[in-house]
Design an enzyme around this catalytic site. Structure first.
Site, PDB file in Angstrom:
ATOM      1  CB  VAL A  16      -0.936  -0.008   1.242  1.00 36.31           C
ATOM      2  CG1 VAL A  16      -1.567   1.348   1.476  1.00 36.31           C
ATOM      3  CG2 VAL A  16      -2.014  -1.067   1.066  1.00 36.31           C
ATOM      4  CG  ASP A  34       9.403   0.063   5.909  1.00 37.47           C
ATOM      5  OD1 ASP A  34       8.401  -0.101   5.197  1.00 37.47           O
ATOM      6  OD2 ASP A  34       9.775  -0.782   6.773  1.00 37.47           O
ATOM      7  NE  ARG A  39       9.179  -2.346   0.337  1.00 39.11           N
ATOM      8  CZ  ARG A  39       8.783  -2.577  -0.895  1.00 39.11           C
ATOM      9  NH1 ARG A  39       9.537  -3.294  -1.729  1.00 39.11           N
ATOM     10  NH2 ARG A  39       7.615  -2.143  -1.316  1.00 39.11           N
ATOM     11  CB  THR A  85      -4.077  -3.640  10.549  1.00 36.61           C
ATOM     12  OG1 THR A  85      -4.509  -3.625   9.180  1.00 36.61           O
ATOM     13  CG2 THR A  85      -3.764  -2.236  10.987  1.00 36.61           C
ATOM     14  CB  THR A 120      -7.778  -2.500   6.867  1.00 38.44           C
ATOM     15  OG1 THR A 120      -7.458  -2.240   5.503  1.00 38.44           O
ATOM     16  CG2 THR A 120      -9.232  -2.920   7.005  1.00 38.44           C
ATOM     17  CB  CYS A 260      -7.263  -7.758   2.456  1.00 34.65           C
ATOM     18  SG  CYS A 260      -6.084  -6.414   2.388  1.00 34.65           S
ATOM     19  NE  ARG A 331       1.583  -9.595   2.776  1.00 38.74           N
ATOM     20  CZ  ARG A 331       1.182  -8.334   2.766  1.00 38.74           C
ATOM     21  NH1 ARG A 331       1.272  -7.597   3.849  1.00 38.74           N
ATOM     22  NH2 ARG A 331       0.693  -7.801   1.675  1.00 38.74           N
TER      23      ARG A 331
HETATM   24  N1  LIG Z   1      -2.041  -5.091   0.299  1.00 36.32           N
HETATM   25  C1  LIG Z   1      -3.317  -4.812   0.034  1.00 36.32           C
HETATM   26  O1  LIG Z   1      -3.886  -5.300  -0.895  1.00 36.32           O
HETATM   27  C2  LIG Z   1      -4.109  -3.862   0.887  1.00 36.32           C
HETATM   28  C3  LIG Z   1      -5.231  -3.228   0.309  1.00 36.32           C
HETATM   29  C4  LIG Z   1      -5.966  -2.346   1.074  1.00 36.32           C
HETATM   30  C5  LIG Z   1      -5.589  -2.113   2.394  1.00 36.32           C
HETATM   31  N2  LIG Z   1      -4.519  -2.755   2.941  1.00 36.32           N
HETATM   32  C6  LIG Z   1      -4.163  -2.440   4.318  1.00 36.32           C
HETATM   33  O2  LIG Z   1      -3.036  -1.577   4.284  1.00 36.32           O
HETATM   34  C7  LIG Z   1      -2.182  -1.838   5.389  1.00 36.32           C
HETATM   35  C8  LIG Z   1      -0.774  -2.149   4.912  1.00 36.32           C
HETATM   36  O3  LIG Z   1      -0.804  -3.340   4.166  1.00 36.32           O
HETATM   37  P1  LIG Z   1       0.394  -3.767   3.193  1.00 36.32           P
HETATM   38  O4  LIG Z   1      -0.109  -4.930   2.412  1.00 36.32           O
HETATM   39  O5  LIG Z   1       0.935  -2.598   2.450  1.00 36.32           O
HETATM   40  O6  LIG Z   1       1.489  -4.248   4.263  1.00 36.32           O
HETATM   41  P2  LIG Z   1       2.996  -4.713   3.981  1.00 36.32           P
HETATM   42  O7  LIG Z   1       3.283  -5.779   4.958  1.00 36.32           O
HETATM   43  O8  LIG Z   1       3.185  -4.971   2.516  1.00 36.32           O
HETATM   44  O9  LIG Z   1       3.881  -3.435   4.303  1.00 36.32           O
HETATM   45  C9  LIG Z   1       3.942  -2.823   5.524  1.00 36.32           C
HETATM   46  C10 LIG Z   1       5.269  -2.089   5.667  1.00 36.32           C
HETATM   47  O10 LIG Z   1       5.215  -1.402   6.910  1.00 36.32           O
HETATM   48  C11 LIG Z   1       6.498  -1.496   7.526  1.00 36.32           C
HETATM   49  N3  LIG Z   1       6.328  -1.263   8.962  1.00 36.32           N
HETATM   50  C12 LIG Z   1       5.791  -2.081   9.896  1.00 36.32           C
HETATM   51  N4  LIG Z   1       5.783  -1.486  11.102  1.00 36.32           N
HETATM   52  C13 LIG Z   1       6.311  -0.246  10.925  1.00 36.32           C
HETATM   53  C14 LIG Z   1       6.571   0.856  11.786  1.00 36.32           C
HETATM   54  N5  LIG Z   1       6.250   0.800  13.075  1.00 36.32           N
HETATM   55  N6  LIG Z   1       7.147   1.957  11.256  1.00 36.32           N
HETATM   56  C15 LIG Z   1       7.465   2.010   9.946  1.00 36.32           C
HETATM   57  N7  LIG Z   1       7.239   1.011   9.072  1.00 36.32           N
HETATM   58  C16 LIG Z   1       6.675  -0.106   9.564  1.00 36.32           C
HETATM   59  C17 LIG Z   1       6.982  -2.876   7.160  1.00 36.32           C
HETATM   60  O11 LIG Z   1       8.400  -2.959   7.271  1.00 36.32           O
HETATM   61  C18 LIG Z   1       6.489  -3.014   5.710  1.00 36.32           C
HETATM   62  O12 LIG Z   1       7.452  -2.558   4.775  1.00 36.32           O
HETATM   63  C19 LIG Z   1      -2.855  -2.950   6.181  1.00 36.32           C
HETATM   64  O13 LIG Z   1      -3.678  -2.384   7.171  1.00 36.32           O
HETATM   65  C20 LIG Z   1      -3.720  -3.637   5.144  1.00 36.32           C
HETATM   66  O14 LIG Z   1      -4.828  -4.280   5.717  1.00 36.32           O
HETATM   67  C21 LIG Z   1      -3.748  -3.605   2.197  1.00 36.32           C
END
Ligand SMILES: NC(=O)c1ccc[n+]([C@@H]2O[C@H](COP(=O)([O-])OP(=O)(O)OC[C@H]3O[C@@H](n4cnc5c(N)ncnc54)[C@H](O)[C@@H]3O)[C@@H](O)[C@H]2O)c1
Length: 424
Positions: A16, A34, A39, A85, A120, A260, A331
């Site tokens: 995201v 990050d 990464r 989340t 989310t 999700c 995942r």
């Molecule tokens: N991937 C999807 O399709 C999607 C779509 C809509 C919403 N979401 C929501 O968006 C959010 C993120 O999902 P994602 O798939 O991008 O996750 P992800 O795991 O791909 O990426 C999360 C990133 O956050 C970093 N991170 C974790 N804790 C941190 C902190 N304290 N400080 C800084 N960086 C930190 C991690 O190192 C990682 O690079 C979630 O809540 C998910 O439910 C995801």
């Protein structure tokens, strides 16, 4: 704050956060922040292993830089949180990344800053769980010194048509002025436009029900598949026929994995239970969808037995491990549950997936992915994830991985019914 003065930090550069950072970085000074140094290193070298953003797109984002340094974060005035989340082993929300990110932002927060959450969550999480952390760490007062927004993400990994800028975005803010600011900020990058929700809680609820609705609908179709299989009717054929009615919804049976759809409903049920309501339909959908992997394994074993294939000691090839097609994301993939079930029956399983990283599979799940599975070798083949390579290869060629007598299970009903032995 004036839009033009925005200095944006995106906290969490995953599926995201990165595409969002790239878009904002075309228009505003943007910091991609990050905690994962690997990464950051990869992104600085122009590589995105999630395959959401190409080298060229990264290069086009002229005002984007990457860091994990607090001193860099302190230069920003708009913080957008896109951290994971997940749920814990008790299927309860695990807010640790969200709280961790809020603590970090709290250290950088200044008078007039805006913090927008995209992750989310359940309705109330921003104001009940995150704002107190921001206040405590920064010593500043909510809606007096700093402000919040919530704008849920809708991107669909692997989907090259629906991108950040082409998906209409819901926005919200902690005061009417901040709601306008947050809305204008997103409008400045999102060509599809925005929908300004009436409050942060409304925006939070809207996101979580999008995925809950999908989950429950898939649960219904999965239940129909169980019934039709018992009746000896092909579910896909039934759905094709029913789908000719204008208001029949086009859901398909299948495994519900990923982070999700199979996770977000638990955020909503957690909140519902916390206020004394015990959800039934949502959890029934979850239960049904969670049992589909075991059901698929059982179906395959039964079909093998019908062909007089000795199950104990047999070999099965699973095509696809990612939680969805044309995407490297493993995942919470439910294919892993099929493997476990088959192994319980004494079946030896090979998994082949050209999209996913072998190292990541070893790290996350502790097994070696097959590089080039031998042909004529397997007693069963499951097409679990319809990556385009598998679809293009065709049913005949996929079946050729099997021995003369084998079962070819087309879990996603990709090929015509006559070309496979069974579908879900
Ligand atoms: N991937 C999807 O399709 C999607 C779509 C809509 C919403 N979401 C929501 O968006 C959010 C993120 O999902 P994602 O798939 O991008 O996750 P992800 O795991 O791909 O990426 C999360 C990133 O956050 C970093 N991170 C974790 N804790 C941190 C902190 N304290 N400080 C800084 N960086 C930190 C991690 O190192 C990682 O690079 C979630 O809540 C998910 O439910 C995801």
């Amino acid at each position: 704050m004036e839009l033009a003065d925005s200095k944006i930090a995106i906290i969490g550069l995953g599926y995201v956060g990165l595409p969002l950072a790239v878009e904002f970085g075309k228009h505003y000074p943007t910091l991609g922040f990050d905690i994962n140094e690997t990464r950051l290193k990869e992104l600085r070298s122009g590589v995105d292993h999630t395959l959401e953003v190409s080298k060229e797109e990264l290069a086009e984002s002229k005002n984007l830089s990457f860091s994990s340094e607090l001193t860099e974060l302190e230069q920003c005035n708009v913080y957008i949180v896109t951290v994971p989340t997940p749920i814990n082993e008790h299927r309860q929300p695990d807010l640790r990344p969200l709280v961790g990110a809020s603590e970090t932002i709290g250290r950088a927060l200044k008078q007039g800053d805006v913090v927008i959450y995209e992750s989310t969550v359940y309705p109330g999480a921003t104001e009940e769980d995150c704002v107190p952390v921001l206040e405590k760490v920064s010593g500043l007062k909510y809606n007096e010194d700093f402000y919040c927004g919530y704008s849920p993400e809708r991107i669909n990994p692997g989907d090259k048509e629906h991108r950040v800028t082409t998906i209409l975005k819901v926005t919200s803010g902690s005061t009417p002025d901040i709601a306008d600011f947050v809305d204008a900020l997103y409008k400045s990058i999102i060509t599809a436009g925005t929908h300004k929700a009436s409050s942060i809680r409304v925006a939070e609820a809207a996101k979580v029900i999008e995925n809950t609705q999908r989950d429950v609908n898939i649960g219904l179709i999965n239940e129909l598949a169980l019934i039709f299989n018992k009746l000896g009717i092909d579910t896909e054929e039934v759905l094709k026929a029913a789908g000719t009615k204008w208001n029949f919804l086009p859901f398909r049976p299948g495994l519900v994995g990923g982070h999700c759809i199979g996770v977000d409903p638990y955020y909503l049920t957690h909140k519902a239970q916390a206020i004394g309501y015990h959800p039934e339909i949502i959890l029934a959908g979850r239960k049904l969808n969670d049992q589909m992997a075991a059901y698929a394994a059982e179906q395959l074993v039964k079909a093998m037995l019908k062909k007089r294939i000795q199950v104990d000691g047999s070999r099965v090839l699973i095509l696809g491990l990612a939680f969805k097609e044309n995407c490297p994301d493993i995942r919470n993939t439910k294919v892993v549950d099929i493997i476990t079930e088959l192994e319980d029956y004494g079946v030896g399983v090979d998994v082949f997936d050209p999209w996913v990283s072998k190292d990541e599979v070893m790290h996350e799940y502790g097994f070696e992915l097959a590089s080039s599975p031998p042909r004529g070798n397997y007693d069963g083949i499951i097409l679990a994830v319809p990556h385009k390579q598998f679809v293009e290869q065709g049913a005949e060629s996929l079946r050729a991985y099997g021995k003369n007598i084998c079962v070819f299970y087309d879990l996603k009903s990709v090929f015509p019914v006559a070309m496979t032995d069974m579908r879900l």
